[in-house]
Design an enzyme around this catalytic site. Structure first.
Site, PDB file in Angstrom:
ATOM      1  CG  ASP A   1     -54.624  28.339  32.422  1.00 28.70           C
ATOM      2  OD1 ASP A   1     -54.878  27.873  33.551  1.00 28.70           O
ATOM      3  OD2 ASP A   1     -55.239  27.993  31.392  1.00 28.70           O
TER       4      ASP A   1
ATOM      5  CE1 TYR B   1     -61.097  19.968  35.091  1.00 32.00           C
ATOM      6  CE2 TYR B   1     -62.691  21.742  34.916  1.00 32.00           C
ATOM      7  CZ  TYR B   1     -61.704  20.969  34.345  1.00 32.00           C
ATOM      8  OH  TYR B   1     -61.329  21.194  33.047  1.00 32.00           O
ATOM      9  CE  LYS B   2     -57.382  20.681  34.804  1.00 31.98           C
ATOM     10  NZ  LYS B   2     -56.975  21.692  33.825  1.00 31.98           N
TER      11      LYS B   2
ATOM     12  CG  PHE C   1     -55.055  22.829  28.402  1.00 32.20           C
ATOM     13  CD1 PHE C   1     -54.763  21.627  29.021  1.00 32.20           C
ATOM     14  CD2 PHE C   1     -56.345  23.055  27.975  1.00 32.20           C
ATOM     15  CE1 PHE C   1     -55.750  20.680  29.230  1.00 32.20           C
ATOM     16  CE2 PHE C   1     -57.339  22.104  28.173  1.00 32.20           C
ATOM     17  CZ  PHE C   1     -57.035  20.913  28.807  1.00 32.20           C
TER      18      PHE C   1
ATOM     19  NE  ARG D   1     -51.757  14.813  33.324  1.00 36.57           N
ATOM     20  CZ  ARG D   1     -52.657  15.779  33.163  1.00 36.57           C
ATOM     21  NH1 ARG D   1     -52.279  16.961  32.715  1.00 36.57           N
ATOM     22  NH2 ARG D   1     -53.926  15.562  33.409  1.00 36.57           N
TER      23      ARG D   1
HETATM   24  C1  LIG Z   1     -57.822  21.960  32.719  1.00 29.78           C
HETATM   25  C2  LIG Z   1     -57.369  23.177  31.988  1.00 29.78           C
HETATM   26  C3  LIG Z   1     -58.278  24.033  31.385  1.00 29.78           C
HETATM   27  C4  LIG Z   1     -59.753  23.693  31.434  1.00 29.78           C
HETATM   28  O1  LIG Z   1     -60.535  24.586  30.760  1.00 29.78           O
HETATM   29  P1  LIG Z   1     -62.112  24.520  30.963  1.00 29.78           P
HETATM   30  O2  LIG Z   1     -62.609  25.549  30.032  1.00 29.78           O
HETATM   31  O3  LIG Z   1     -62.375  24.887  32.397  1.00 29.78           O
HETATM   32  O4  LIG Z   1     -62.559  23.138  30.636  1.00 29.78           O
HETATM   33  C5  LIG Z   1     -57.799  25.171  30.766  1.00 29.78           C
HETATM   34  N1  LIG Z   1     -56.479  25.442  30.726  1.00 29.78           N
HETATM   35  C6  LIG Z   1     -55.576  24.627  31.291  1.00 29.78           C
HETATM   36  C7  LIG Z   1     -54.130  24.967  31.261  1.00 29.78           C
HETATM   37  C8  LIG Z   1     -55.990  23.465  31.931  1.00 29.78           C
HETATM   38  O5  LIG Z   1     -55.106  22.642  32.465  1.00 29.78           O
END
Ligand SMILES: *Cc1c(COP(=O)(O)O)cnc(C)c1O
Length: 416
Positions: free
Chosen positions: A200, A225-226, A128, A375
């Site tokens: 992560d 939030y997921k 990400f 997705r």
């Molecule tokens: C959704 C997500 C994030 C989100 O990062 P924020 O700083 O909380 O917005 C980070 N890493 C991964 C792999 C994600 O899927």
């Protein structure tokens, strides 16, 4: 598989041990929500709890709420609840800040724990982007002598370990493909090479069983939030293994991570325990929403049962799309093999964006990930088997009629 009907899917729902959990969420009738991996659905208990926090606690108890309503313990309390879902014994997880900010704290802490020659943070280019951006920011701050970023394909990670690597930073389940790493094997290989391991868990926490302690992970971060349903911009979390917890301090040395914040000493002394990884005042309303989500949705839920249903939903979805949409240009972009797949399925299609907009219009909400991925996330607490049937039914209709090709479906919004 062949010859299955909608009635068969309804029967699967009747036999589903998680079927009743759907009532723990507020979801509009007719909506098929396959985007709980981007923003989890609203737990039914949250509105009342947040309302009470606003009018009762903030409105009436005011400042005393930090003590009488125990606002001050929220980061650790919520952290331990998340810990229970990701295999972390109490005292190793705190909730707060965003995943990005938590990454910064842990990346900096990890670099201080290794011998000086080890300066490489190893990751993969499909991670990400915010994870990679945070390393780039740290590199700018510390300089190349102290921090470098090395990227190799996710399947090549263990072959790229050498004496320069300080830390390996991987997302357990890839956000595009849903491909999942073997946490235990990768952690072991990384540590055998003398490096530290950071996972992560943004697409793992609340999606599938995770055993951080059992895998001997060093660090982890993840999103609230997921799959945890904490609400838009919910606090994230971080994990530091107990054996490292007091070894180092982290650079965002704010007062909430101080040993005695209310002494107002001019010098920073990190708190004992995982509290030292906090920075500033927690967002209480968001924390309470997340806490309520964790309590009300996840109590009594066995993650092994969640995993079993998730894989079944994913497999049925893959089979149905390949049958019912054959010849329409979709290709599977997720591992077919269950052991390698998280709780999502992605299909590549050159017109993926427009097709997804047409699907959303038909009340099937997934998302689009550039350049060409549709997705679909499966959240076994509220996704029904019949939703899988109906989603593919609507997709097949859109493809047969070519209705995705209307101009309105080609217009790009800011968030996809
Ligand atoms: C959704 C997500 C994030 C989100 O990062 P924020 O700083 O909380 O917005 C980070 N890493 C991964 C792999 C994600 O899927």
């Amino acid at each position: 598989m062949t010859g299955q009907t909608r009635a068969d899917f309804l029967k699967m729902d009747q036999a589903d041990p998680l079927g009743k959990c759907r009532d723990r969420f507020l979801l509009r009738d007719g909506l098929i929500y396959l985007d709980g991996n981007s923003l989890g659905a609203l737990p039914a208990a949250v509105p009342e709890r947040v309302q009470r926090a606003i009018t009762g606690e903030w409105g009436k108890d005011l400042i005393s709420s930090w003590n009488v309503n125990r606002w001050i313990d929220l980061p650790q309390r919520v952290g331990d609840r998340i810990g229970a879902l990701v295999g972390a014994a109490p005292g190793q997880v705190v909730a707060g800040d965003s995943t990005s900010v938590n990454l910064f704290k842990l990346l900096a802490a990890a670099l201080k724990m290794v011998p000086e020659g080890r300066r490489v943070i190893l990751s993969d280019p499909g991670n990400f982007p915010t994870d990679l951006y945070m390393v780039q920011g740290l590199r700018e701050l510390l300089g190349e002598n102290r921090c470098q970023l090395r990227l190799v394909e996710e399947t090549e990670i263990t072959g790229a370990l050498d004496d320069d690597v300080a830390l390996v930073m991987l997302t357990h389940v890839n956000f595009r493909s849903g491909r999942m790493h073997d946490m235990r094997a990768v952690t072991r290989a990384v540590q055998a090479s003398g490096a530290l391991m950071l996972w992560d868990l943004s697409h793992s926490a609340g999606a599938l069983p995770v055993d951080l302690d059992g895998c001997n992970a060093d660090f982890a971060v993840g999103c609230g939030y997921k799959y945890l349903n904490g609400g838009p911009g919910a606090p994230a979390f971080l994990y530091v293994a107990a054996r490292h917890r007091e070894q180092v301090s982290q650079p965002l040395s704010g007062w909430m991570g101080h040993a005695s914040p209310f002494v107002f000493d001019i010098d920073y002394t990190p708190a004992a325990g995982v509290g030292r990884y906090l920075c500033g005042t927690p967002p209480v309303l968001a924390m309470l929403a997340l806490e309520t989500a964790l309590e009300s949705c996840w109590s009594g839920v066995d993650m092994a049962v969640v995993r079993e249903k998730s894989l079944r939903l994913g497999t049925l979805f893959i089979d149905l799309v390949e049958q019912r949409c054959a010849g329409h240009g979709f290709s599977l972009a997720s591992p077919r093999e269950n052991a390698l797949r998280g709780s999502q399925v992605s299909f590549a299609h050159p017109e993926g964006y427009a097709i997804m907009q047409a699907l959303i219009k038909a009340d099937v909400v997934g998302d689009f990930r550039a350049p060409n991925l549709l997705r679909f996330g499966f959240t076994p607490l509220y996704t029904r088997y019949v939703d899988i049937w109906d989603a593919v039914d609507r997709l097949a209709l859109i493809m047969e009629q070519g209705s995705w090709n209307r101009p309105e479906f080609h217009r790009r919004a800011a968030v996809t």
